[in-house]
Write an enzyme that holds these catalytic residues in place. Sequence first.
Site, short mmCIF file in Angstrom:
data_model
loop_
_atom_site.label_atom_id
_atom_site.label_comp_id
_atom_site.label_asym_id
_atom_site.label_seq_id
_atom_site.Cartn_x
_atom_site.Cartn_y
_atom_site.Cartn_z
N GLN A 171 0.83 -1.20 0.00
CA GLN A 171 0.00 0.00 0.00
C GLN A 171 0.87 1.25 0.00
O GLN A 171 1.92 1.30 0.62
CB GLN A 171 -0.96 0.00 1.18
CG GLN A 171 -0.34 -0.24 2.54
CD GLN A 171 -1.40 -0.34 3.62
OE1 GLN A 171 -2.58 -0.04 3.41
NE2 GLN A 171 -1.00 -0.77 4.80
N HIS A 193 -2.84 0.15 -3.74
CA HIS A 193 -3.72 0.59 -2.67
C HIS A 193 -4.25 1.99 -2.98
O HIS A 193 -5.41 2.19 -3.26
CB HIS A 193 -3.03 0.54 -1.31
CG HIS A 193 -3.89 0.97 -0.16
ND1 HIS A 193 -3.88 2.25 0.35
CD2 HIS A 193 -4.78 0.29 0.60
CE1 HIS A 193 -4.73 2.34 1.36
NE2 HIS A 193 -5.30 1.17 1.53
N ASP A 235 -8.06 0.88 -3.02
CA ASP A 235 -8.97 1.01 -1.88
C ASP A 235 -9.58 2.40 -1.93
O ASP A 235 -8.88 3.41 -1.80
CB ASP A 235 -8.20 0.81 -0.57
CG ASP A 235 -9.12 0.64 0.63
OD1 ASP A 235 -10.31 1.00 0.53
OD2 ASP A 235 -8.65 0.16 1.67
N GLU A 270 -11.52 -2.16 -3.62
CA GLU A 270 -11.83 -2.42 -2.22
C GLU A 270 -12.73 -1.33 -1.65
O GLU A 270 -12.51 -0.15 -1.89
CB GLU A 270 -10.53 -2.50 -1.41
CG GLU A 270 -10.75 -2.85 0.06
CD GLU A 270 -9.46 -3.14 0.80
OE1 GLU A 270 -9.52 -3.23 2.03
OE2 GLU A 270 -8.40 -3.27 0.15
N ASP A 304 -14.11 -4.81 3.04
CA ASP A 304 -13.33 -4.47 4.23
C ASP A 304 -14.30 -4.01 5.32
O ASP A 304 -14.67 -4.78 6.20
CB ASP A 304 -12.30 -3.40 3.89
CG ASP A 304 -11.42 -3.01 5.10
OD1 ASP A 304 -11.67 -3.53 6.20
OD2 ASP A 304 -10.51 -2.20 4.93
N GLN A 326 -11.13 -9.11 2.65
CA GLN A 326 -9.97 -8.75 3.46
C GLN A 326 -10.20 -9.24 4.88
O GLN A 326 -11.14 -8.81 5.56
CB GLN A 326 -9.67 -7.25 3.52
CG GLN A 326 -8.40 -7.08 4.35
CD GLN A 326 -7.96 -5.67 4.67
OE1 GLN A 326 -7.01 -5.49 5.42
NE2 GLN A 326 -8.61 -4.67 4.11
N LYS A 328 -9.02 -8.69 8.09
CA LYS A 328 -8.24 -7.62 8.71
C LYS A 328 -7.83 -8.08 10.10
O LYS A 328 -8.58 -7.98 11.06
CB LYS A 328 -9.09 -6.34 8.76
CG LYS A 328 -8.28 -5.06 8.69
CD LYS A 328 -9.21 -3.87 8.56
CE LYS A 328 -8.46 -2.58 8.34
NZ LYS A 328 -8.08 -2.38 6.93
#
Length: 417
Positions: A171, A193, A235, A270, A304, A326, A328
């Site tokens: 990212q 990212h 993202d 994302e 996410d 994802q 996390k």
Amino acid sequence: MQIKDVLLAPGNGGFFYDDQTAIRAGASQNGFIYLGEPKTAGFASIRVPASSLSVGLVLEDGTVVWGDMMSVQYSGAGGRDPLFETDRMADLTSRVVAPRAFDVDVSRYLAACAKVLEPFEEKRLPLALEYGVSQALLRAAAHIRRCTMAEVICAEFDLALPTRRVPIYCQSGDAREINVDKMILKAVDVLPHGLINSRQKFGPNGQTFMEFVQWVAARTREIGPSGYHPVLHFDVYGWIGMEIGLEPQRIADFVCRVADSIPAFTVNIESPADFGSTQAQIESYARIVSILNERGSKARIVVDERCNTLEDVRLFAEANAAHLVQIKTPDVGSIADTARAVLLCKQNRVGAYVGGSCTETDLSAQASVHIAVATQADMMLAKPGMGVDEGFSIVGNEQNRILALLNRARLRNEKAG
């Protein structure tokens, strides 16, 4: 082997905790800080340095094994646990976790996690605490068994020793152009990212974002090594929904336009939108995924926000409400649940991405690599931090060491058999 003592050491995370609500509301940046008042409980300012807490388990033979607890960058947002409080975590660890830890057989990893991390006063322990303690327990089991943490996971979940390398995703943070160049030169598997977390970065109707996507694709072709063909992963922190509305059809149309603008690449998007609740997120994401599949688009939706715990992962996976989930890690809690989450995704033919946060530490990142490799996740995050080089080195080197050790173990087993 028993645990004889528990140590605690406060520390720093790899980046900062940010108040997502305040940033979405339009907080402007001044250098590295955000201006304005925080809007999420627990934040004294919009951006605060990430803190962590290391927990050390002292074993009978004098060995000390460690795990690190922390929150994710956008704590308190999207259904997540509140901002990390070191003093509270230290108190709970000393009063609740330590007495339980003295009574477990740490060679039995899943059983030890279940005992040490069981609810307290009819409530689940904070997920950050689960995360750190479960890492330390995994290292303890590996020490006792004289093997890697990945081998412990394989044994506990009855998995074959893996041979495949897991693709690594980096990212960029706000230093987009420089960090994209770094990723391309290092031939990162999945990039960049992009941190598209504000209206300024997304642009009217997504135009600024679209231009960035096309620039990344062009830059990859321009300076990338011969034969290099990464997955492009962006993202957008819900900004597609915030800018063009929450109608799944319109969101799918926009995502298709993004993918069509760079047809040579597979594109991951994302967090295209935040629909306000887990159930609403599942229903709307399932619809977006269905539309993209019907069109044969090369775009993939990654969930996410609103998909935090193991139970959330199960709901999204069973509903096919994402192409890629994802996982996390600090939000899932026990790192054993990260392994379970990957396996759940695989059972439902949904991609599993062992993610986490830039706020993590070297220890938590290394433990995550063992989970990702053991369960053969579809990709994993280079962490901690936002600098590319450090996280990519920590995660990439740990993976290479694991695979070398697993190959040695496999050859040894073949000779013995």
